[in-house]
Design an enzyme around this catalytic site. Structure first.
Site, mmCIF file in Angstrom:
data_model
loop_
_atom_site.group_PDB
_atom_site.id
_atom_site.type_symbol
_atom_site.label_atom_id
_atom_site.label_comp_id
_atom_site.label_asym_id
_atom_site.label_seq_id
_atom_site.Cartn_x
_atom_site.Cartn_y
_atom_site.Cartn_z
ATOM 1 N N ARG A 105 -13.401 -22.249 -24.006
ATOM 2 C CA ARG A 105 -13.465 -22.293 -25.474
ATOM 3 C C ARG A 105 -13.661 -23.715 -26.008
ATOM 4 O O ARG A 105 -13.179 -24.044 -27.096
ATOM 5 C CB ARG A 105 -12.201 -21.675 -26.108
ATOM 6 C CG ARG A 105 -12.056 -20.187 -25.903
ATOM 7 C CD ARG A 105 -12.839 -19.422 -26.959
ATOM 8 N NE ARG A 105 -12.758 -17.986 -26.724
ATOM 9 C CZ ARG A 105 -11.902 -17.167 -27.324
ATOM 10 N NH1 ARG A 105 -11.074 -17.621 -28.227
ATOM 11 N NH2 ARG A 105 -11.915 -15.887 -27.041
ATOM 12 N N ARG B 218 -12.843 -23.807 -32.728
ATOM 13 C CA ARG B 218 -12.238 -24.189 -34.007
ATOM 14 C C ARG B 218 -11.469 -25.500 -34.021
ATOM 15 O O ARG B 218 -11.169 -26.020 -35.095
ATOM 16 C CB ARG B 218 -11.313 -23.057 -34.485
ATOM 17 C CG ARG B 218 -12.087 -21.863 -34.999
ATOM 18 C CD ARG B 218 -11.206 -20.645 -35.138
ATOM 19 N NE ARG B 218 -10.803 -20.190 -33.819
ATOM 20 C CZ ARG B 218 -10.122 -19.081 -33.573
ATOM 21 N NH1 ARG B 218 -9.713 -18.323 -34.568
ATOM 22 N NH2 ARG B 218 -9.824 -18.737 -32.347
ATOM 23 N N ARG C 227 -19.587 -23.187 -38.664
ATOM 24 C CA ARG C 227 -19.076 -21.818 -38.721
ATOM 25 C C ARG C 227 -19.003 -21.339 -40.172
ATOM 26 O O ARG C 227 -19.326 -20.195 -40.479
ATOM 27 C CB ARG C 227 -17.694 -21.815 -38.062
ATOM 28 C CG ARG C 227 -16.918 -20.536 -38.140
ATOM 29 C CD ARG C 227 -17.417 -19.523 -37.156
ATOM 30 N NE ARG C 227 -16.507 -18.401 -37.141
ATOM 31 C CZ ARG C 227 -16.452 -17.479 -38.075
ATOM 32 N NH1 ARG C 227 -17.249 -17.546 -39.104
ATOM 33 N NH2 ARG C 227 -15.578 -16.497 -37.996
ATOM 34 N N ASP D 44 -20.024 -14.305 -26.975
ATOM 35 C CA ASP D 44 -18.740 -13.628 -26.778
ATOM 36 C C ASP D 44 -18.920 -12.517 -25.753
ATOM 37 O O ASP D 44 -20.023 -11.979 -25.614
ATOM 38 C CB ASP D 44 -18.221 -13.042 -28.098
ATOM 39 C CG ASP D 44 -16.734 -12.737 -27.985
ATOM 40 O OD1 ASP D 44 -15.924 -13.658 -28.149
ATOM 41 O OD2 ASP D 44 -16.387 -11.581 -27.678
ATOM 42 N N TYR E 210 -11.314 -3.386 -24.532
ATOM 43 C CA TYR E 210 -11.698 -3.500 -25.947
ATOM 44 C C TYR E 210 -12.507 -2.291 -26.401
ATOM 45 O O TYR E 210 -12.357 -1.810 -27.531
ATOM 46 C CB TYR E 210 -12.497 -4.793 -26.180
ATOM 47 C CG TYR E 210 -11.651 -6.035 -26.054
ATOM 48 C CD1 TYR E 210 -10.920 -6.533 -27.132
ATOM 49 C CD2 TYR E 210 -11.562 -6.716 -24.839
ATOM 50 C CE1 TYR E 210 -10.128 -7.667 -27.007
ATOM 51 C CE2 TYR E 210 -10.779 -7.852 -24.703
ATOM 52 C CZ TYR E 210 -10.065 -8.317 -25.784
ATOM 53 O OH TYR E 210 -9.273 -9.434 -25.659
#
Ligand code: CP3
Length: 344
Positions: free
Chosen positions: A27, A31, A40, A77, A153
């Site tokens: 990652r 962020r 973003r 992703d 998921y």
């Protein structure tokens, strides 16, 4: 290519023992970087960013420019695979992914047998752009989620603390669950091959929820489908370099490495270092395993941990990384100190 032109990351993956380990962070595009947050905010939704080659390439390159990591990881992703299989997918701001759950025969039949290439085309275009822009000493890593993790998921329609819905489905209807896994295997194989053809130097298979499976289910739902992907990718690309990361699998990792044939293994934070060195690094290069919380906290404890990890794994082939993704509130200065300590 002369050895000096081969990126350090690839030399470590090939089994070379280096005086200083190459480093990248899971990652690493994300962020905690102000430049990511800025882009973003302009991009609209997270998925819009994943499917915009110009912006996704820029985001992939941001941490390379700022820190000079030894590898870039494609910005995308793991859930683009369910999306390309026809499942509805969206991300709820501040919460995470949502999908229309696939938990019965009718829903499974609505899932495509192969991924829709048009959905994934922008991601493959991102690979081409990043590859063209990267310095030659920086490797490019592609990835997919492992079938088990992706299925958790797809079945639950969201992240779950215990993967309960997927476990309930494979317990109640193993044949149905196996058909879902088959579709993910086929789509993931094609996807990884497309990434390799577009220029990635290595791929990583993220099995983030591998640790929630008991040994029998681990063989069936983690090892077996992963081996199918590894074999099928190698059938098309014999020299493909594949990193497996069955996070949380601990003592089951040596069996995973031997059975799947991955070239390297990720190490979670909680793994015992002596076990990892003696039982895993003796088989393949390893990658990990600094606690993201230690990186966020910084201070002398960070330096001490880096020294301990280098002491544990530095005498074998090793790539420095975290044991899980970097936390969004990690100070930039701590990443700079980490790099200095790993490269000292
Ligand atoms: O490592 C990288 O920098 C490459 C990009 C990458 C992302 N997700 C970007 C992302 C990779 C390799 C992933 C993998 C991924 N995605 C996994 C496996 C690894 C792991 O973390 O266990 C999983 C389970 C997912 C699914 C996913 N995507 C979740 C559960 C979430 C929400 C949690 C969160 O961190 O927000 C995401 C969103 C996501 N994927 C973000 C990023 C940068 C944050 C979205 C944003 O910026 O708003």
């Amino acid at each position: 290519m002369a050895t000096r032109d081969v990126p350090l990351f690839l030399r470590a993956l090939s089994g070379e023992v280096l005086p200083k380990p190459p480093i990248w962070l899971m990652r690493q595009a994300g962020r905690y970087l102000p430049e990511y947050r800025e882009l973003r905010a302009k991009a609209g939704s997270f998925l819009d960013l994943c499917y915009n080659p110009e912006r996704a390439a820029e985001v992939t390159l941001q941490p390379i420019r700022r820190f000079g990591f030894d590898a870039a990881i494609l910005f995308s992703d793991i859930l683009v695979i369910p999306h390309a299989l026809g499942q509805k997918l969206w991300f709820v701001e501040g919460e995470g992914p949502r999908l229309e759950p696939v938990a019965d025969e009718a829903r499974l039949n609505a899932i495509h047998t192969e991924a829709d290439e048009a959905v994934l085309a922008p991601v493959i275009e991102t690979v081409r752009r990043v590859k063209a822009a990267l310095p030659k000493e920086t490797a490019l890593i592609g990835f997919c989620g492992a079938p088990w993790t992706v299925a958790t998921y797809m079945v639950a329609g969201r992240g779950t603390p215990d993967q309960g819905p997927a476990k309930a489905l494979f317990t109640r209807e193993p044949e149905l669950f196996a058909r879902l896994i088959d579709r993910i295997v086929v789509a993931s194989t094609d996807y990884l091959c497309a990434q390799i053809e577009a220029g990635v130097d290595a791929v990583q298979i993220f099995d983030s929820w591998a640790g929630s499976l008991g040994p029998v289910d681990f063989d069936r739902w983690c090892i077996a489908p992963t081996k199918r992907i590894v074999d099928a990718v190698r059938a098309r690309h014999p020299s493909a370099r594949i990193i497996g990361f069955p996070r949380g699998a601990g003592r089951l990792i040596p069996a995973y490495v031997k059975a799947t044939g991955v070239d390297a293994s990720g190490l979670e934070t909680a793994i015992d270092r002596d076990f990892a060195r003696n039982e895993i690094q003796s088989l393949v290069p390893v990658q990990g395993h600094l606690d993201p919380l230690v990186l966020r906290a910084g201070g002398p404890e960070l330096e001490a941990e880096v020294a301990a990890i280098r002491a544990a794994f530095g005498s074998g082939p090793f790539v420095f990384n975290l044991g899980h993704g970097i936390l969004p509130d990690t100070p930039i200065a701590h990443v700079e100190r980490l790099l200095a300590a790993v490269r000292a």
